[in-house]
Design a protein around this motif. Sequence first.
Motif, PDB file in Angstrom:
ATOM      1  N   GLY A 329     -10.515 -12.392 105.905  1.00  0.00           N
ATOM      2  CA  GLY A 329     -10.007 -12.165 107.350  1.00  0.00           C
ATOM      3  C   GLY A 329      -8.792 -11.635 107.399  1.00  0.00           C
ATOM      4  O   GLY A 329      -8.177 -11.294 108.576  1.00  0.00           O
ATOM      5  N   MET A 330      -7.994 -11.477 106.160  1.00  0.00           N
ATOM      6  CA  MET A 330      -6.563 -10.784 106.200  1.00  0.00           C
ATOM      7  C   MET A 330      -6.803  -9.174 106.677  1.00  0.00           C
ATOM      8  O   MET A 330      -7.971  -8.722 106.651  1.00  0.00           O
ATOM      9  CB  MET A 330      -6.214 -10.896 105.162  1.00  0.00           C
ATOM     10  CG  MET A 330      -6.671  -9.948 103.890  1.00  0.00           C
ATOM     11  SD  MET A 330      -6.181 -10.014 102.261  1.00  0.00           S
ATOM     12  CE  MET A 330      -4.552  -9.029 102.503  1.00  0.00           C
ATOM     13  N   GLU A 331      -5.482  -8.940 107.257  1.00  0.00           N
ATOM     14  CA  GLU A 331      -5.564  -7.425 107.446  1.00  0.00           C
ATOM     15  C   GLU A 331      -5.025  -6.678 106.347  1.00  0.00           C
ATOM     16  O   GLU A 331      -4.044  -7.055 105.590  1.00  0.00           O
ATOM     17  CB  GLU A 331      -4.685  -7.095 108.828  1.00  0.00           C
ATOM     18  CG  GLU A 331      -5.535  -7.027 110.007  1.00  0.00           C
ATOM     19  CD  GLU A 331      -4.839  -6.358 111.158  1.00  0.00           C
ATOM     20  OE1 GLU A 331      -3.756  -5.828 111.022  1.00  0.00           O
ATOM     21  OE2 GLU A 331      -5.663  -6.143 112.161  1.00  0.00           O
ATOM     22  N   ALA A 332      -5.571  -5.431 106.284  1.00  0.00           N
ATOM     23  CA  ALA A 332      -4.640  -4.671 105.144  1.00  0.00           C
ATOM     24  C   ALA A 332      -4.831  -3.067 105.477  1.00  0.00           C
ATOM     25  O   ALA A 332      -5.618  -2.719 106.531  1.00  0.00           O
ATOM     26  CB  ALA A 332      -5.526  -4.705 103.841  1.00  0.00           C
ATOM     27  N   PHE A 333      -3.887  -2.177 104.959  1.00  0.00           N
ATOM     28  CA  PHE A 333      -3.969  -1.023 105.442  1.00  0.00           C
ATOM     29  C   PHE A 333      -4.902   0.049 104.537  1.00  0.00           C
ATOM     30  O   PHE A 333      -4.804  -0.244 103.271  1.00  0.00           O
ATOM     31  CB  PHE A 333      -2.471  -0.170 105.255  1.00  0.00           C
ATOM     32  CG  PHE A 333      -2.148   1.246 105.682  1.00  0.00           C
ATOM     33  CD1 PHE A 333      -2.267   1.211 107.128  1.00  0.00           C
ATOM     34  CD2 PHE A 333      -1.901   2.097 105.079  1.00  0.00           C
ATOM     35  CE1 PHE A 333      -2.175   2.687 107.464  1.00  0.00           C
ATOM     36  CE2 PHE A 333      -1.742   3.339 105.360  1.00  0.00           C
ATOM     37  CZ  PHE A 333      -1.879   3.672 106.458  1.00  0.00           C
ATOM     38  N   HIS A 334      -5.604   0.738 105.213  1.00  0.00           N
ATOM     39  CA  HIS A 334      -6.543   1.421 104.313  1.00  0.00           C
ATOM     40  C   HIS A 334      -5.971   2.795 104.150  1.00  0.00           C
ATOM     41  O   HIS A 334      -6.013   3.657 104.969  1.00  0.00           O
ATOM     42  CB  HIS A 334      -7.965   1.629 105.231  1.00  0.00           C
ATOM     43  CG  HIS A 334      -8.777   2.239 104.516  1.00  0.00           C
ATOM     44  ND1 HIS A 334     -10.162   2.831 105.078  1.00  0.00           N
ATOM     45  CD2 HIS A 334      -9.069   2.871 103.220  1.00  0.00           C
ATOM     46  CE1 HIS A 334     -10.915   3.424 104.162  1.00  0.00           C
ATOM     47  NE2 HIS A 334     -10.179   3.490 103.135  1.00  0.00           N
ATOM     48  N   VAL A 335      -5.259   3.106 103.111  1.00  0.00           N
ATOM     49  CA  VAL A 335      -4.448   4.350 102.971  1.00  0.00           C
ATOM     50  C   VAL A 335      -5.415   5.641 103.138  1.00  0.00           C
ATOM     51  O   VAL A 335      -4.718   6.318 104.075  1.00  0.00           O
ATOM     52  CB  VAL A 335      -3.939   4.356 101.576  1.00  0.00           C
ATOM     53  CG1 VAL A 335      -3.167   5.409 101.412  1.00  0.00           C
ATOM     54  CG2 VAL A 335      -3.285   2.993 101.090  1.00  0.00           C
ATOM     55  N   GLN A 336      -6.430   5.674 102.646  1.00  0.00           N
ATOM     56  CA  GLN A 336      -6.987   7.116 102.894  1.00  0.00           C
ATOM     57  C   GLN A 336      -7.440   7.377 104.453  1.00  0.00           C
ATOM     58  O   GLN A 336      -7.414   8.492 104.954  1.00  0.00           O
ATOM     59  CB  GLN A 336      -8.403   7.375 102.015  1.00  0.00           C
ATOM     60  CG  GLN A 336      -8.150   7.550 100.666  1.00  0.00           C
ATOM     61  CD  GLN A 336      -7.524   6.477  99.792  1.00  0.00           C
ATOM     62  OE1 GLN A 336      -7.429   5.443  99.922  1.00  0.00           O
ATOM     63  NE2 GLN A 336      -7.356   6.891  98.609  1.00  0.00           N
ATOM     64  N   GLU A 337      -7.938   6.166 105.064  1.00  0.00           N
ATOM     65  CA  GLU A 337      -8.103   6.511 106.433  1.00  0.00           C
ATOM     66  C   GLU A 337      -6.718   6.559 107.416  1.00  0.00           C
ATOM     67  O   GLU A 337      -6.889   6.981 108.665  1.00  0.00           O
ATOM     68  CB  GLU A 337      -9.010   5.110 107.090  1.00  0.00           C
ATOM     69  CG  GLU A 337     -10.412   5.368 106.702  1.00  0.00           C
ATOM     70  CD  GLU A 337     -11.283   6.348 107.123  1.00  0.00           C
ATOM     71  OE1 GLU A 337     -11.301   6.312 108.397  1.00  0.00           O
ATOM     72  OE2 GLU A 337     -11.930   7.278 106.565  1.00  0.00           O
ATOM     73  N   GLY A 338      -5.738   5.883 106.777  1.00  0.00           N
ATOM     74  CA  GLY A 338      -4.545   5.589 107.706  1.00  0.00           C
ATOM     75  C   GLY A 338      -4.515   4.921 108.598  1.00  0.00           C
ATOM     76  O   GLY A 338      -3.919   4.838 109.624  1.00  0.00           O
ATOM     77  N   LYS A 339      -5.431   3.649 108.507  1.00  0.00           N
ATOM     78  CA  LYS A 339      -5.455   2.709 109.524  1.00  0.00           C
ATOM     79  C   LYS A 339      -5.538   1.215 108.911  1.00  0.00           C
ATOM     80  O   LYS A 339      -5.806   1.017 107.907  1.00  0.00           O
ATOM     81  CB  LYS A 339      -6.530   2.882 110.730  1.00  0.00           C
ATOM     82  CG  LYS A 339      -7.775   3.029 110.043  1.00  0.00           C
ATOM     83  CD  LYS A 339      -8.778   3.211 111.276  1.00  0.00           C
ATOM     84  CE  LYS A 339     -10.228   3.099 110.858  1.00  0.00           C
ATOM     85  NZ  LYS A 339     -10.988   4.186 111.347  1.00  0.00           N
TER      86      LYS A 339
END
Length: 534
Positions: A329-339
């Motif tokens: 359930g954690m949030e993480a930054f998806h680098v390639q998508e930039g979000k």
Amino acid sequence: MTNREEIERRRTFAIISHPDAGKTTLTEKLLLYGGAINQAGSVKGKQSAKHAVSDWMDIEKQRGISVTSSVLQFNYAGKCVNILDTPGHQDFSEDTYRTLMAADSAVMVIDAAKGVEAQTIKLFKVCTLRHIPIFTFINKMDREARDPFELMENIEEILGIKTYPMNWPIGCGKEFKGVFDRNTRKVLAFSSDGRANGVKKVDETEAELGDPALDELLTPYLHQQLVDEIELLDGAAEEFDLDKVLRGELSPVFFGSALTNFGVEPFLENFLRLTPTPLARVDSLTGETVDPCRDEFSAFIFKIQANMNKAHRDRIAFMRICSGKFERGMEAFHVQEGKNIKLATGTQLMAQDRAIVDEAYAGDIIGLFDPGIFSIGDTLCTGKKKVQFAGIPTFSPEHFARIEQKDTMKRKQFVKGMEQIAQEGAIQIFREVGGGMEEVVVGVVGVLQLEVLEYRLNTEYNVEIRMQQLPFEQLRWVQNDPDTYNLRDLDLTSDTKAVEDMKGNRLLLFTSDWAVRWAETHNETLKLSEFGNI
Ligand code: G4P
């Protein structure tokens, strides 16, 4: 346990071998010793147990093989062990190579009667790309085997890696009585009970070299032979050097028999003692290494498996955690998508069962449900400073086919299907330099992928295709600058074909090793690579 303690007890490795050398049997025995299964025989049995683990496609059921690789986890002596399974038989594919990108070390299983075989060489090459430690398990010592000195020479000569025998076999075939541990200087004589079927752990008796009891346990002849061979070994030049092992320059070698369990436990113990904790990966944005024990989470996607559950057309993206802790359930930054995205569900394969994971640590591998947002090589991270891990290389396919759709009215579905399947990384698609999608050349690492492609285009995209296998066997990426280097000027054999991939990279397809060498020797400035996008 603190996060650091959790991370430092992790050991993540892949087992590589040529088909039939005993990879499945050894994996199963490691699980047996790890207490993950009670009786050997539960992983093996290609008709049944394997399906419980990765039962996702009819073709897989029909063939009794697993199409994609999975991960098994167990605890042993306080360590948390992750074994990455690398498919080997007809199901050999690019995933087999990609899996090695997620491992921190490799165990190479070699058949004692056969020595190094073709597929071992290919997999070994990929391991050396990353300079990870490679351990050797020489299996099937309970059968007639080649001389152990000769086997070591065979590995050194063919693979170009130095070897250091960690233990030494006492006899072989029916006379395989045990191993001599060069670290403890003790003989481990195996009780013959284990020979019956190898379903239970084997009994061992420990004794010093020269102990008269060994004459009885081993026979005076084998005892004397061992004394002589150990003297020879100790006099041999190569010293044990852990740094060289960790750099992948020296392979510790173990002898045993996975089938009878002889030598499996000493291997497991020594292997876990020597194999590294989760390796630090490099952030390609800064060139700095990312400490696996830091608080911030980071991971990369190395494999995508489509349609595991046919009812929902979802995919599973496998990620290797490189630092910190994963929580469901954690949030993480998806680098390639930039979000930012929510990492909703993680699944993990524990021995035979798939389980939902609530937390996992650097070193672990988990599968994320993927609604179509991930690509191979993507990075996920938390924290203020984003990191990005280097992409997964594209491996040179070995089988090629020309594909066209039967019904030209279904062009849209055809293009969509081909592009999506290529994006998952199951196939590579090429076209004429500057051409369109009218004629597509497909390249795959394992020939089964062509059947999978036809099946999936048919069932998922409702497209029928005509497929013509092409005689190419090798592919090389052209590294020269496309603006200044014209492929038309090259001196190539007439059966060599120039194509480009979907990103516009130029490649050459060859029908033989000989044709590759021709291109290299007749075009001095031509720069070719076996791997794309490293
Ligand atoms: P793989 O995953 O590398 O392809 O090999 P796998 O473990 O499936 O082993 C291939 C065959 O070799 C199997 O026999 C297996 O029982 C046998 N084998 C594995 N390790 C040993 C060993 O240490 N000693 C001996 N003597 N045989 C070994 P099979 O007949 O093909 O399969 P099965 O009928 O046993 O299932």
